[in-house]
Design a protein around this motif. Structure first.
Motif, PDB file in Angstrom:
ATOM      1  N   ARG A 151      23.211  -3.449   3.886  1.00  0.00           N
ATOM      2  CA  ARG A 151      21.814  -3.310   4.298  1.00  0.00           C
ATOM      3  C   ARG A 151      21.168  -2.167   3.521  1.00  0.00           C
ATOM      4  N   ILE A 152      20.068  -2.476   2.845  1.00  0.00           N
ATOM      5  CA  ILE A 152      19.413  -1.474   2.011  1.00  0.00           C
ATOM      6  C   ILE A 152      17.944  -1.330   2.400  1.00  0.00           C
ATOM      7  N   PRO A 153      17.608  -0.377   3.275  1.00  0.00           N
ATOM      8  CA  PRO A 153      16.197  -0.059   3.520  1.00  0.00           C
ATOM      9  C   PRO A 153      15.761   1.029   2.530  1.00  0.00           C
ATOM     10  N   ILE A 154      14.672   0.787   1.840  1.00  0.00           N
ATOM     11  CA  ILE A 154      14.183   1.765   0.864  1.00  0.00           C
ATOM     12  C   ILE A 154      12.725   2.081   1.150  1.00  0.00           C
ATOM     13  N   SER A 155      12.427   3.374   1.189  1.00  0.00           N
ATOM     14  CA  SER A 155      11.038   3.767   1.392  1.00  0.00           C
ATOM     15  C   SER A 155      10.616   4.749   0.311  1.00  0.00           C
ATOM     16  N   VAL A 156       9.350   4.685  -0.037  1.00  0.00           N
ATOM     17  CA  VAL A 156       8.784   5.636  -0.989  1.00  0.00           C
ATOM     18  C   VAL A 156       7.640   6.334  -0.276  1.00  0.00           C
ATOM     19  N   ASP A 157       7.787   7.657  -0.112  1.00  0.00           N
ATOM     20  CA  ASP A 157       6.787   8.444   0.605  1.00  0.00           C
ATOM     21  C   ASP A 157       5.650   8.779  -0.357  1.00  0.00           C
ATOM     22  N   ASN A 166      -4.278   5.221  -6.353  1.00  0.00           N
ATOM     23  CA  ASN A 166      -3.077   6.057  -6.293  1.00  0.00           C
ATOM     24  C   ASN A 166      -2.037   5.384  -5.400  1.00  0.00           C
ATOM     25  N   TYR A 167      -1.193   4.566  -6.022  1.00  0.00           N
ATOM     26  CA  TYR A 167      -0.225   3.805  -5.222  1.00  0.00           C
ATOM     27  C   TYR A 167       1.056   3.556  -5.996  1.00  0.00           C
ATOM     28  N   ILE A 168       2.080   3.156  -5.274  1.00  0.00           N
ATOM     29  CA  ILE A 168       3.342   2.760  -5.914  1.00  0.00           C
ATOM     30  C   ILE A 168       3.187   1.316  -6.372  1.00  0.00           C
ATOM     31  N   LYS A 169       3.430   1.114  -7.649  1.00  0.00           N
ATOM     32  CA  LYS A 169       3.197  -0.194  -8.251  1.00  0.00           C
ATOM     33  C   LYS A 169       4.472  -1.047  -8.213  1.00  0.00           C
ATOM     34  N   THR A 170       5.576  -0.448  -8.622  1.00  0.00           N
ATOM     35  CA  THR A 170       6.826  -1.210  -8.711  1.00  0.00           C
ATOM     36  C   THR A 170       8.006  -0.371  -8.244  1.00  0.00           C
ATOM     37  N   PHE A 184      10.245  -5.017  -6.962  1.00  0.00           N
ATOM     38  CA  PHE A 184       9.231  -5.260  -5.943  1.00  0.00           C
ATOM     39  C   PHE A 184       7.912  -4.688  -6.433  1.00  0.00           C
ATOM     40  N   GLU A 185       6.899  -5.535  -6.447  1.00  0.00           N
ATOM     41  CA  GLU A 185       5.584  -5.087  -6.886  1.00  0.00           C
ATOM     42  C   GLU A 185       4.673  -4.965  -5.672  1.00  0.00           C
ATOM     43  N   PHE A 186       4.020  -3.819  -5.577  1.00  0.00           N
ATOM     44  CA  PHE A 186       3.125  -3.557  -4.451  1.00  0.00           C
ATOM     45  C   PHE A 186       1.680  -3.469  -4.914  1.00  0.00           C
ATOM     46  N   THR A 187       0.796  -3.490  -3.933  1.00  0.00           N
ATOM     47  CA  THR A 187      -0.630  -3.270  -4.172  1.00  0.00           C
ATOM     48  C   THR A 187      -1.094  -2.271  -3.107  1.00  0.00           C
ATOM     49  N   PRO A 188      -2.298  -1.709  -3.255  1.00  0.00           N
ATOM     50  CA  PRO A 188      -2.781  -0.819  -2.191  1.00  0.00           C
ATOM     51  C   PRO A 188      -2.801  -1.525  -0.832  1.00  0.00           C
ATOM     52  N   GLU A 189      -2.993  -2.852  -0.852  1.00  0.00           N
ATOM     53  CA  GLU A 189      -3.036  -3.631   0.398  1.00  0.00           C
ATOM     54  C   GLU A 189      -1.658  -3.738   1.066  1.00  0.00           C
ATOM     55  N   SER A 190      -0.604  -3.291   0.372  1.00  0.00           N
ATOM     56  CA  SER A 190       0.721  -3.287   1.004  1.00  0.00           C
ATOM     57  C   SER A 190       0.757  -2.257   2.134  1.00  0.00           C
ATOM     58  N   ILE A 215       7.728   3.417  -9.656  1.00  0.00           N
ATOM     59  CA  ILE A 215       6.717   3.932 -10.581  1.00  0.00           C
ATOM     60  C   ILE A 215       5.345   3.760  -9.944  1.00  0.00           C
ATOM     61  N   SER A 216       4.511   4.798 -10.083  1.00  0.00           N
ATOM     62  CA  SER A 216       3.164   4.733  -9.516  1.00  0.00           C
ATOM     63  C   SER A 216       2.234   4.071 -10.522  1.00  0.00           C
ATOM     64  N   ASN A 217       1.030   3.736 -10.071  1.00  0.00           N
ATOM     65  CA  ASN A 217       0.057   3.127 -10.985  1.00  0.00           C
ATOM     66  C   ASN A 217      -0.332   4.105 -12.090  1.00  0.00           C
ATOM     67  N   LYS A 218      -0.047   5.383 -11.869  1.00  0.00           N
ATOM     68  CA  LYS A 218      -0.362   6.393 -12.898  1.00  0.00           C
ATOM     69  C   LYS A 218       0.817   6.640 -13.828  1.00  0.00           C
ATOM     70  N   GLY A 219       1.928   5.950 -13.593  1.00  0.00           N
ATOM     71  CA  GLY A 219       3.081   6.058 -14.481  1.00  0.00           C
ATOM     72  C   GLY A 219       4.093   7.119 -14.092  1.00  0.00           C
ATOM     73  N   ALA A 220       3.949   7.716 -12.925  1.00  0.00           N
ATOM     74  CA  ALA A 220       4.928   8.706 -12.466  1.00  0.00           C
ATOM     75  C   ALA A 220       6.151   8.001 -11.886  1.00  0.00           C
ATOM     76  N   LEU A 221       7.343   8.445 -12.306  1.00  0.00           N
ATOM     77  CA  LEU A 221       8.590   7.835 -11.856  1.00  0.00           C
ATOM     78  C   LEU A 221       9.270   8.691 -10.795  1.00  0.00           C
TER      79      LEU A 221
END
Lengths: 111, 163
Positions: free
Chosen positions: B80-86, B93-97, B113-119, B141-147
């Motif tokens: 079981r792998i739950p993963i969260s990005v704070d 300003n969001y997590i993209k992938t 996994f690809e996200f949108t602000p609507e996630s 990676i964020s939409n701004k390219g931060a890893l």
């Protein structure tokens, strides 16, 4: 043929407040064969057959897109979140490496 | 499946279904796999390169990402792998992938996994296969390219699926 299909999608049953973030849980029956296993009897490689794409669409937007490999467990459970803006369905589509597709939805209610 | 099964899907039956399927042993045949691993088109050991290819180059900050899995898994077929990005999930300003890797699997990439602000929240949970004890990596990676990343060593209990 192994059990396959029977997709399930479940969201909160209670109405949500606008902007509330909701957990969506999904489940589907699928062998998720990686293509790396051998049949114990014949010794032959079992061909790859796994779900490679899961897309959740809500309010006209593909909110979450998952691209999987054969390392996801058999009968995959997958949960994610959506931001509830208005009442409507979360439509989930699974596609596997043989081109088979399944769709299921959960209705989101926003007060 | 119609609405009947859906409405009958209580939390208990939902999670119960996952547990029941977990009884099927996949790892047994994964164990004898080293020879096949050499034939796999994406050899293990190059996860750093895979991250650059899948997400992009750059320094990965070891923060914000959490892999909420106990360090020892009972069943390698069903970890079981739950993963969260704070991280905020706002329009600009969001997590993209988010990508997940098991270093010592024959094919390390588990999924992207690809996200949108609507996630609303960059958080997922799934079950994955682990051929043996391995480092598991979650990199976002964020939409701004931060890893951002989290690396976690997970042991896989012997026996359970070795038959």
């Amino acid at each position: 043929m192994a059990d396959i299909g029977e997709p399930k999608v479940r969201g909160p049953e209670k109405p949500l407040k606008k902007g509330e973030v909701a957990l969506i849980k999904t489940l589907i029956k699928h062998p998720m064969e990686s293509g790396l296993r051998k049949d114990k009897g014949s010794g032959e490689t079992i061909p790859a057959h796994y779900i490679e794409s899961v897309v959740a669409e809500y309010g006209g937007v593909a909110v979450v897109k998952a691209t999987w490999t054969g390392a996801v467990s058999k009968n995959p459970f997958f949960s994610f979140y959506i931001k509830a803006d208005k009442s409507g369905p979360v439509n989930v589509t699974w596609k596997d490496t043989k081109g088979q597709e399944w769709k299921e939805k959960a209705e989101i209610k926003v007060e | 499946m119609g609405m009947n099964s859906e409405s009958a899907l209580t939390r208990r039956t939902f999670l119960g279904a996952v547990g029941a399927t977990g009884a099927v042993c996949v790892t047994a045949s994964l164990v004898g796999m080293p020879a096949l691993a050499e034939a796999a088109d994406a050899p293990a050991g190059n996860v750093d390169e895979a991250i650059v290819k899948d997400l992009g180059p750059g320094k990965i900050a070891m923060e914000k990402v959490k892999i909420d899995t106990p360090p020892k898994a009972e069943n390698g077929a069903l970890v079981r792998i739950p993963i969260s990005v704070d991280h905020p999930m706002e329009k600009d300003n969001y997590i993209k992938t988010l990508a997940i890797y098991v270093d010592d699997n024959p094919k390390p990439l588990v999924g992207k996994f690809e996200f949108t602000p609507e996630s609303g929240k960059s958080e997922v949970e799934m079950r994955i296969k682990m051929a043996k004890a391995s480092q598991v990596r979650a990199v976002a990676i964020s939409n701004k390219g931060a890893l951002y990343g989290a690396y976690l060593k997970i042991e896989v209990a012997e026996g359970g699926c070795a038959g």
